[in-house]
Design a protein around this motif. Structure first.
Motif, PDB file in Angstrom:
ATOM      1  N   PRO A 204       0.789  -1.238   0.000  1.00  0.00           N
ATOM      2  CA  PRO A 204       0.000   0.000   0.000  1.00  0.00           C
ATOM      3  C   PRO A 204       0.819   1.285   0.000  1.00  0.00           C
ATOM      4  O   PRO A 204       0.317   2.340  -0.410  1.00  0.00           O
ATOM      5  N   ILE A 205       2.067   1.234   0.442  1.00  0.00           N
ATOM      6  CA  ILE A 205       2.901   2.435   0.393  1.00  0.00           C
ATOM      7  C   ILE A 205       3.095   2.898  -1.049  1.00  0.00           C
ATOM      8  O   ILE A 205       3.079   4.102  -1.342  1.00  0.00           O
ATOM      9  N   ASP A 206       3.248   1.940  -1.967  1.00  0.00           N
ATOM     10  CA  ASP A 206       3.417   2.306  -3.372  1.00  0.00           C
ATOM     11  C   ASP A 206       2.166   2.984  -3.916  1.00  0.00           C
ATOM     12  O   ASP A 206       2.252   3.925  -4.708  1.00  0.00           O
ATOM     13  N   ASP A 207       1.001   2.516  -3.493  1.00  0.00           N
ATOM     14  CA  ASP A 207      -0.241   3.147  -3.935  1.00  0.00           C
ATOM     15  C   ASP A 207      -0.324   4.586  -3.431  1.00  0.00           C
ATOM     16  O   ASP A 207      -0.731   5.492  -4.157  1.00  0.00           O
ATOM     17  N   ALA A 208       0.083   4.787  -2.165  1.00  0.00           N
ATOM     18  CA  ALA A 208       0.043   6.139  -1.602  1.00  0.00           C
ATOM     19  C   ALA A 208       1.030   7.059  -2.310  1.00  0.00           C
ATOM     20  O   ALA A 208       0.745   8.236  -2.540  1.00  0.00           O
ATOM     21  N   LEU A 209       2.198   6.536  -2.664  1.00  0.00           N
ATOM     22  CA  LEU A 209       3.179   7.345  -3.389  1.00  0.00           C
ATOM     23  C   LEU A 209       2.686   7.706  -4.782  1.00  0.00           C
ATOM     24  O   LEU A 209       2.924   8.815  -5.276  1.00  0.00           O
ATOM     25  N   THR A 210       1.987   6.772  -5.412  1.00  0.00           N
ATOM     26  CA  THR A 210       1.478   7.026  -6.762  1.00  0.00           C
ATOM     27  C   THR A 210       0.532   8.208  -6.777  1.00  0.00           C
ATOM     28  O   THR A 210       0.531   9.012  -7.721  1.00  0.00           O
ATOM     29  N   THR A 211      -0.284   8.353  -5.741  1.00  0.00           N
ATOM     30  CA  THR A 211      -1.222   9.486  -5.697  1.00  0.00           C
ATOM     31  C   THR A 211      -0.489  10.816  -5.554  1.00  0.00           C
ATOM     32  O   THR A 211      -1.086  11.867  -5.788  1.00  0.00           O
ATOM     33  N   ARG A 212       0.788  10.753  -5.199  1.00  0.00           N
ATOM     34  CA  ARG A 212       1.598  11.972  -5.082  1.00  0.00           C
ATOM     35  C   ARG A 212       2.614  12.078  -6.211  1.00  0.00           C
ATOM     36  O   ARG A 212       3.612  12.794  -6.111  1.00  0.00           O
ATOM     37  N   ALA A 213       2.366  11.308  -7.284  1.00  0.00           N
ATOM     38  CA  ALA A 213       3.219  11.322  -8.477  1.00  0.00           C
ATOM     39  C   ALA A 213       4.651  10.895  -8.152  1.00  0.00           C
ATOM     40  O   ALA A 213       5.609  11.397  -8.751  1.00  0.00           O
ATOM     41  N   LEU A 214       4.809   9.984  -7.198  1.00  0.00           N
ATOM     42  CA  LEU A 214       6.121   9.474  -6.825  1.00  0.00           C
ATOM     43  C   LEU A 214       6.132   7.956  -6.938  1.00  0.00           C
ATOM     44  O   LEU A 214       5.097   7.288  -6.800  1.00  0.00           O
ATOM     45  N   THR A 215       7.309   7.405  -7.157  1.00  0.00           N
ATOM     46  CA  THR A 215       7.497   5.955  -7.144  1.00  0.00           C
ATOM     47  C   THR A 215       8.755   5.653  -6.350  1.00  0.00           C
ATOM     48  O   THR A 215       9.635   6.508  -6.199  1.00  0.00           O
ATOM     49  N   ARG A 216       8.832   4.472  -5.825  1.00  0.00           N
ATOM     50  CA  ARG A 216      10.046   4.041  -5.138  1.00  0.00           C
ATOM     51  C   ARG A 216      10.570   2.777  -5.794  1.00  0.00           C
ATOM     52  O   ARG A 216       9.819   2.054  -6.477  1.00  0.00           O
ATOM     53  N   ARG A 217      11.834   2.489  -5.604  1.00  0.00           N
ATOM     54  CA  ARG A 217      12.447   1.299  -6.188  1.00  0.00           C
ATOM     55  C   ARG A 217      12.551   0.228  -5.117  1.00  0.00           C
ATOM     56  O   ARG A 217      13.328   0.355  -4.161  1.00  0.00           O
ATOM     57  N   VAL A 218      11.740  -0.799  -5.247  1.00  0.00           N
ATOM     58  CA  VAL A 218      11.786  -1.935  -4.326  1.00  0.00           C
ATOM     59  C   VAL A 218      12.693  -2.981  -4.951  1.00  0.00           C
ATOM     60  O   VAL A 218      12.390  -3.534  -6.006  1.00  0.00           O
ATOM     61  N   VAL A 219      13.821  -3.250  -4.302  1.00  0.00           N
ATOM     62  CA  VAL A 219      14.824  -4.143  -4.893  1.00  0.00           C
ATOM     63  C   VAL A 219      14.755  -5.563  -4.344  1.00  0.00           C
ATOM     64  O   VAL A 219      15.384  -6.463  -4.890  1.00  0.00           O
ATOM     65  N   ALA A 220      13.999  -5.770  -3.260  1.00  0.00           N
ATOM     66  CA  ALA A 220      13.915  -7.107  -2.677  1.00  0.00           C
ATOM     67  C   ALA A 220      12.648  -7.233  -1.850  1.00  0.00           C
ATOM     68  O   ALA A 220      12.089  -6.245  -1.380  1.00  0.00           O
ATOM     69  N   ALA A 221      12.205  -8.482  -1.690  1.00  0.00           N
ATOM     70  CA  ALA A 221      11.081  -8.805  -0.815  1.00  0.00           C
ATOM     71  C   ALA A 221      11.535  -9.895   0.142  1.00  0.00           C
ATOM     72  O   ALA A 221      12.086 -10.918  -0.285  1.00  0.00           O
ATOM     73  N   GLY A 222      11.344  -9.663   1.429  1.00  0.00           N
ATOM     74  CA  GLY A 222      11.718 -10.650   2.435  1.00  0.00           C
ATOM     75  C   GLY A 222      10.496 -11.372   2.963  1.00  0.00           C
ATOM     76  O   GLY A 222       9.419 -10.783   3.073  1.00  0.00           O
ATOM     77  N   PRO A 223      10.621 -12.653   3.329  1.00  0.00           N
ATOM     78  CA  PRO A 223       9.449 -13.424   3.758  1.00  0.00           C
ATOM     79  C   PRO A 223       8.970 -13.099   5.167  1.00  0.00           C
ATOM     80  O   PRO A 223       7.816 -13.351   5.499  1.00  0.00           O
ATOM     81  N   THR A 224       9.860 -12.554   6.014  1.00  0.00           N
ATOM     82  CA  THR A 224       9.495 -12.256   7.395  1.00  0.00           C
ATOM     83  C   THR A 224      10.057 -10.904   7.802  1.00  0.00           C
ATOM     84  O   THR A 224      11.026 -10.407   7.215  1.00  0.00           O
ATOM     85  N   ALA A 225       9.465 -10.338   8.847  1.00  0.00           N
ATOM     86  CA  ALA A 225       9.974  -9.074   9.361  1.00  0.00           C
ATOM     87  C   ALA A 225      11.382  -9.243   9.913  1.00  0.00           C
ATOM     88  O   ALA A 225      12.231  -8.348   9.764  1.00  0.00           O
ATOM     89  N   ALA A 226      11.671 -10.371  10.558  1.00  0.00           N
ATOM     90  CA  ALA A 226      13.005 -10.609  11.115  1.00  0.00           C
ATOM     91  C   ALA A 226      14.066 -10.594  10.022  1.00  0.00           C
ATOM     92  O   ALA A 226      15.135  -9.994  10.175  1.00  0.00           O
ATOM     93  N   PHE A 227      13.769 -11.250   8.904  1.00  0.00           N
ATOM     94  CA  PHE A 227      14.712 -11.252   7.785  1.00  0.00           C
ATOM     95  C   PHE A 227      14.898  -9.854   7.224  1.00  0.00           C
ATOM     96  O   PHE A 227      16.020  -9.424   6.935  1.00  0.00           O
ATOM     97  N   ALA A 228      13.787  -9.124   7.080  1.00  0.00           N
ATOM     98  CA  ALA A 228      13.857  -7.774   6.514  1.00  0.00           C
ATOM     99  C   ALA A 228      14.694  -6.855   7.396  1.00  0.00           C
ATOM    100  O   ALA A 228      15.506  -6.062   6.892  1.00  0.00           O
ATOM    101  N   LEU A 229      14.518  -6.938   8.704  1.00  0.00           N
ATOM    102  CA  LEU A 229      15.287  -6.089   9.609  1.00  0.00           C
ATOM    103  C   LEU A 229      16.775  -6.425   9.566  1.00  0.00           C
ATOM    104  O   LEU A 229      17.633  -5.533   9.605  1.00  0.00           O
TER     105      LEU A 229
END
Length: 319
Positions: A204-229
């Motif tokens: 949903p962050i990407d959707d919110a950025l789109t409404t402000r004419a912005l995009t972000r570059r997501v380079v990876a997806a992690g399966p858990t919050a522990a891995f992401a941190l």
């Protein structure tokens, strides 16, 4: 002929699951034992109940006709026998499966387990990893209590709102975002990491950025919050997560927390269960205790940085 009324419970499970293996898993018995129950049901009713078609089994016409009545009888028997029983926590011998988001389990799984062991030492907990929304597991009785950020749509899935969490940004110490102003453009320009069991590179962050004419570059997806941190700690990737349920993990790793420069609503946190447990006093005790444990996350942090273990809850129906 003397009829074993336990066969009604087996018949209800067989008709709902449509397989011997599924009914056995639901009632926590072996498949051979459930096969024997099916044989006894067939002899008692004079009907095959389930017949094999290819690799699956389908109910007979008579089974379809009796399914609703059988389920109603089992529910009535359950209420009749349990409605007025006093709950003796010290003598309670039961297994509960709690399926929570990994970050929530990491944040307060220890507190819940400690409180359960203190109040009802005969209870065993299965803290199950959350594979995704699967209301069917709640309906089959394979999961007793589940966490979700959305209220359920199905009327037979009950829910309780236990808190709401704001989103924050977590980065390593010395990350470029920690220097200079914290604004939306710099946030969007950074490289990001999402948390998704299915590997989604959008949220949903990407959707919110789109409404402000912005995009972000997501380079990876992690399966858990522990891995992401952990990945955020070891790289320049930015991860945006709920604050309260990840606070202890972030502090343990030494990550820096920044405010999210994007006005988004708080993320609600619900506990879900199936309506069959509405009048189950042991289940009500568990969900009351779980709700207290989770709500402690949203209280001001203690000096030790961890949520307090809740005091013993008075047994009650809950809801």
């Amino acid at each position: 002929m003397q009829l074993d009324l336990n066969l009604l419970t087996a018949l209800d499970a067989l008709l709902e699951e449509g397989s011997v293996a599924g009914a056995a898993a639901r009632l926590h018995v072996t498949s051979p034992a459930m096969s024997r129950s099916l044989g006894r049901i067939r002899r008692a009713t004079g009907d095959q109940i389930l017949v094999r078609t290819g690799r699956s089994m389908v109910p007979t016409t008579r089974a379809l006709a009796m399914r609703a009545q059988v389920h109603a009888l089992v529910e009535q028997a359950h209420h009749l026998l349990s409605a007025h029983q006093e709950l003796d926590l010290a003598a309670l011998d039961r297994v509960f499966t709690v399926r929570w988001h990994d970050a929530l389990t990491a944040a307060c799984g220890t507190a819940l387990t400690t409180a359960v062991r203190r109040q009802a030492p005969g209870i065993r907990l299965r803290l199950s990893a959350e594979p995704g929304a699967d209301d069917a597991e709640l309906r089959r009785g394979e999961v007793d209590l589940e966490s979700s950020s959305r209220a359920p749509e199905l009327p037979d899935i009950r829910h309780r709102l236990v808190g709401s969490d704001r989103l924050v940004v977590a980065v390593r110490p010395g990350h470029p975002l920690t220097e200079g102003p914290s604004d939306l453009e710099r946030y969007a320009a950074a490289e990001h990491l999402t948390v998704s069991r299915r590997g989604s590179l959008r949220d949903p962050i990407d959707d919110a950025l789109t409404t402000r004419a912005l995009t972000r570059r997501v380079v990876a997806a992690g399966p858990t919050a522990a891995f992401a941190l952990q990945l955020a700690l070891e790289s320049d990737l930015v991860v945006t997560l709920p604050d309260a349920v990840t606070r202890t993990a972030r502090e343990r790793l030494g990550l820096v927390t920044l405010p999210l420069p994007l006005p988004l609503p708080d993320v609600p946190l619900y506990l879900l269960w199936h309506q069959r447990y509405d009048d189950d006093r042991a289940h009500a005790w568990l969900r009351d205790l779980a709700a207290e444990t989770v709500r402690a996350l949203f209280a001001p942090p203690t000096a030790a940085g961890a949520p307090p273990v809740p005091e013993p809850a008075a047994p009650g129906a809950g809801g």
